[in-house]
Design an enzyme around this catalytic site. Structure first.
Site, PDB file in Angstrom:
ATOM      1  N   LYS A 210       6.245   0.407   7.802  1.00 31.53           N
ATOM      2  CA  LYS A 210       5.857   1.681   7.197  1.00 31.53           C
ATOM      3  C   LYS A 210       7.113   2.533   7.010  1.00 31.53           C
ATOM      4  O   LYS A 210       7.848   2.780   7.963  1.00 31.53           O
ATOM      5  CB  LYS A 210       4.849   2.391   8.106  1.00 31.53           C
TER       6      LYS A 210
ATOM      7  N   ASP B 283      -7.602  11.043  11.621  1.00 37.13           N
ATOM      8  CA  ASP B 283      -7.492  10.837  10.165  1.00 37.13           C
ATOM      9  C   ASP B 283      -8.210   9.545   9.799  1.00 37.13           C
ATOM     10  O   ASP B 283      -7.637   8.645   9.174  1.00 37.13           O
ATOM     11  CB  ASP B 283      -6.018  10.784   9.764  1.00 37.13           C
TER      12      ASP B 283
ATOM     13  N   ALA C  55       0.861  -1.189   0.000  1.00 37.38           N
ATOM     14  CA  ALA C  55       0.000   0.000   0.000  1.00 37.38           C
ATOM     15  C   ALA C  55       0.891   1.230   0.000  1.00 37.38           C
ATOM     16  O   ALA C  55       1.980   1.212   0.587  1.00 37.38           O
ATOM     17  CB  ALA C  55      -0.931   0.012   1.211  1.00 37.38           C
TER      18      ALA C  55
ATOM     19  N   ALA D 117       3.747   7.885   3.212  1.00 32.40           N
ATOM     20  CA  ALA D 117       4.591   6.693   3.358  1.00 32.40           C
ATOM     21  C   ALA D 117       3.986   5.536   2.571  1.00 32.40           C
ATOM     22  O   ALA D 117       2.890   5.638   2.013  1.00 32.40           O
ATOM     23  CB  ALA D 117       4.705   6.323   4.835  1.00 32.40           C
ATOM     24  N   GLN D 118       4.735   4.432   2.542  1.00 32.69           N
ATOM     25  CA  GLN D 118       4.209   3.197   1.982  1.00 32.69           C
ATOM     26  C   GLN D 118       4.498   2.055   2.939  1.00 32.69           C
ATOM     27  O   GLN D 118       5.358   2.154   3.813  1.00 32.69           O
ATOM     28  CB  GLN D 118       4.798   2.919   0.603  1.00 32.69           C
ATOM     29  N   VAL D 119       3.774   0.942   2.768  1.00 34.58           N
ATOM     30  CA  VAL D 119       3.850  -0.174   3.708  1.00 34.58           C
ATOM     31  C   VAL D 119       4.348  -1.428   2.988  1.00 34.58           C
ATOM     32  O   VAL D 119       3.895  -1.734   1.879  1.00 34.58           O
ATOM     33  CB  VAL D 119       2.471  -0.450   4.343  1.00 34.58           C
TER      34      VAL D 119
ATOM     35  N   ALA E 253       0.644   5.661   0.249  1.00 37.29           N
ATOM     36  CA  ALA E 253      -0.149   6.875   0.424  1.00 37.29           C
ATOM     37  C   ALA E 253       0.753   8.081   0.240  1.00 37.29           C
ATOM     38  O   ALA E 253       1.895   7.965  -0.209  1.00 37.29           O
ATOM     39  CB  ALA E 253      -0.819   6.882   1.799  1.00 37.29           C
ATOM     40  N   SER E 254       0.255   9.255   0.600  1.00 36.03           N
ATOM     41  CA  SER E 254       1.008  10.483   0.329  1.00 36.03           C
ATOM     42  C   SER E 254       2.240  10.632   1.212  1.00 36.03           C
ATOM     43  O   SER E 254       3.237  11.212   0.809  1.00 36.03           O
ATOM     44  CB  SER E 254       0.092  11.695   0.534  1.00 36.03           C
TER      45      SER E 254
END
Length: 529
Positions: free
Chosen positions: A158, A293, A133, A138-140, A135-136
């Site tokens: 992460k 969030d 995954a 970080a990534q996992v 996102a803006s």
């Protein structure tokens, strides 16, 4: 000169934002005739700049947010939770901004990990996979670790996106400059406090960029919610966590953004919507500490139907006084006691005392009655937000920066919940949690605890009283000597005061001449020209 250069830089930055939006055709569906005259020419020019192959409006807006960077992606994530405001098609397309952003290479992620934790990835993890995954921020990655006892376990790693902190700093700098300009030039903006809003956002972003602080927030939330029904969070692997790397327990669960998978798994979607709202209210009222969030990309549901929260980079806190006010306001709306809601606003200082409690209660009734007996699909959130904005302006209500995260999260969780249950009644859903908090904290037990805290405060003050009296006596003695003997100034101090006075007189004379010349010029222009 330096100020002029900074303003020019920020103007260019904003021009770039406008160009990207125009190039992606975001303005194509706006009718120039509906815009103010001053904006019509700009809209027509923007339509000419649009690429012919830009695709439909929602795809264009998503692509524009991706090009503009992380701060604009955050805004897109927020819009994705409000299909009732922006439309279902646009919300569905923007949902990809929550966890389907372009990933950066795994080799880059490994370098970030090694630089932060000071050890090779192979020494930290038994296996380390590709990103699952992005996102803006970080990534996992999915990985496995081997514990000292020889057992192997799966973890989620992460990794902070390289360069994201610099991109946010650049965007926030431009936002701050434009907020200051708007606050100086537009009187309505002074009530909305855009400068303080941007400051609040900047502090939030700074915390979000440090994964050690996110791990601490996650740990605190785990303690607070250990006995909560239908809610859980992953545990932190502190040995593999640093400023740019966060390692968590891997949880097999279905993202809330994957509606098809949730339906296929047989989860009770309306119950899930209620859990989202009730969990948020429980954390905000009971703990004063909540996940700020809660978009679907940060929420999952496990095989047991429990809500699993992820990404604790943005957290909100509410002081005990504000928690009490929030509970009073919510309970007043639930019971349709608008006088109680109005009085809570006045006691908290949200509405200036120059206004009438009765008049404000009447305005609140205009907000509450049309939505009280209606389900979510019968309420136009766009019209409701417009009415709320008009009421806040009518009663001179200023923006409360300390409550921004709370207000934003309430809008988001309501949007998420209505996605799972279009017939959701938010008041019925909120009532058990709010009523329990009211009875616990404002009922007999709460009053006894308040009295106990008051007695403890009095005891603490009494313990410090002798020291305060001693210091007060010393200050009074010094004042007595000063009034009896007069103040003595050194020759150097007297000389410095004289020079300052002379400078002040010269400055004052110059100012008077400037004023006189200006008045003469005005008179000349009025009566001679």
């Amino acid at each position: 000169m330096a100020l002029l250069i900074r303003e020019l830089y920020h103007a260019i930055r904003l021009g770039h934002v406008g160009y990207v939006l125009a190039r992606e055709g975001v303005f194509a569906r706006i009718d120039p005739a509906l815009a103010p005259p001053s904006a019509q020419a700009g809209l027509k020019l923007a339509r000419l700049l649009a690429r012919r192959d830009a695709g439909d409006a929602s795809e264009r807006l998503k692509r524009a947010f991706e090009r503009l960077g992380p701060s604009h992606v955050k805004f897109g994530q927020f819009l994705a939770t409000r299909a009732d405001v922006v439309g279902q098609k646009l919300a569905d397309d923007l949902a990809g901004l929550q966890d389907k952003m372009p990933a950066f290479p795994t080799e880059v992620a490994k370098k970030v990990i090694e630089a932060d934790l000071g050890r090779p990835v192979e020494a930290l993890f038994e296996s380390f996979g590709e990103p699952v995954a992005a996102a803006s921020i970080a990534q996992v990655h999915r990985a496995t670790v081997r514990d000292p006892d020889g057992t192997s376990r799966e973890v989620a790693v992460k990794v902070l996106r390289p360069g994201v902190a610099r991109a946010f700093a650049r965007d926030l700098s431009s936002m701050a400059a434009m907020a200051a300009l708007a606050e100086r030039r537009i009187s309505e903006m002074q009530r909305l406090k855009p400068v303080e809003v941007v400051d609040t956002l900047a502090r939030t972003v700074a915390i979000e960029m440090d994964f050690r602080l996110e791990a601490a927030a996650l740990s605190e939330m785990a303690e607070n919610t250990a006995k909560d029904p239908g809610f859980r969070v992953p545990t932190v692997d502190w040995d593999r966590t640093g400023k740019s790397v966060l390692t968590l327990e891997w949880i097999d669960a279905t993202p809330l953004s994957d509606m098809a998978a949730l339906e296929k798994s047989g989860h009770d979607l309306p119950a899930l919507g209620r859990t989202v709202i009730q969990s948020f209210l429980r954390h905000a009222l009971r703990d004063g500490f909540f996940h700020a969030d809660m978009h679907p990309g940060n929420l999952m549901v496990d095989a047991e139907g429990r809500l699993v929260a992820l990404d604790f980079g943005i957290m909100g806190r509410i002081a005990p006084r504000d928690r009490r006010v929030l509970a009073e306001i919510l309970y007043g709306f639930i019971t349709r006691d608008y006088r109680r809601v109005a009085e809570a606003h006045f006691v908290a200082g949200y509405v200036p005392r120059t206004h009438s409690v009765e008049a404000f209660a009447q305005a609140l009734r205009a907000i509450g009655e049309p939505i009280h007996s209606r389900t979510a699909d019968q309420i136009s959130m766009a019209k409701l937000l417009t009415l709320l904005f008009e009421v806040t302006g009518l009663f001179d209500m200023k923006t409360r920066p300390e409550l921004l995260l709370l207000q934003k999260t309430m809008v988001v969780v309501e949007g998420v919940a209505r996605k799972f249950d279009p017939k959701l009644n938010i008041w019925v859903t909120a009532e058990p949690v709010v009523k329990e908090w009211i009875e616990r904290n404002l009922g007999p037990v709460g009053r006894i605890e308040d009295a106990s805290q008051t007695l403890l405060s009095i005891a603490d003050a009494a313990r410090d009283l002798p020291a305060l009296m001693t210091r007060g006596s010393a200050v009074l003695g010094q004042l007595d000597r000063a009034t009896r003997d007069g103040l003595t100034l050194s020759p150097e101090t007297v000389a410095a005061i004289g020079k300052a006075e002379a400078r002040g007189n010269r400055a004052g004379n110059i100012a008077l001449w400037i004023i006189a010349a200006s008045l003469a010029l005005i008179v000349f222009r009025l009566f001679i020209w």
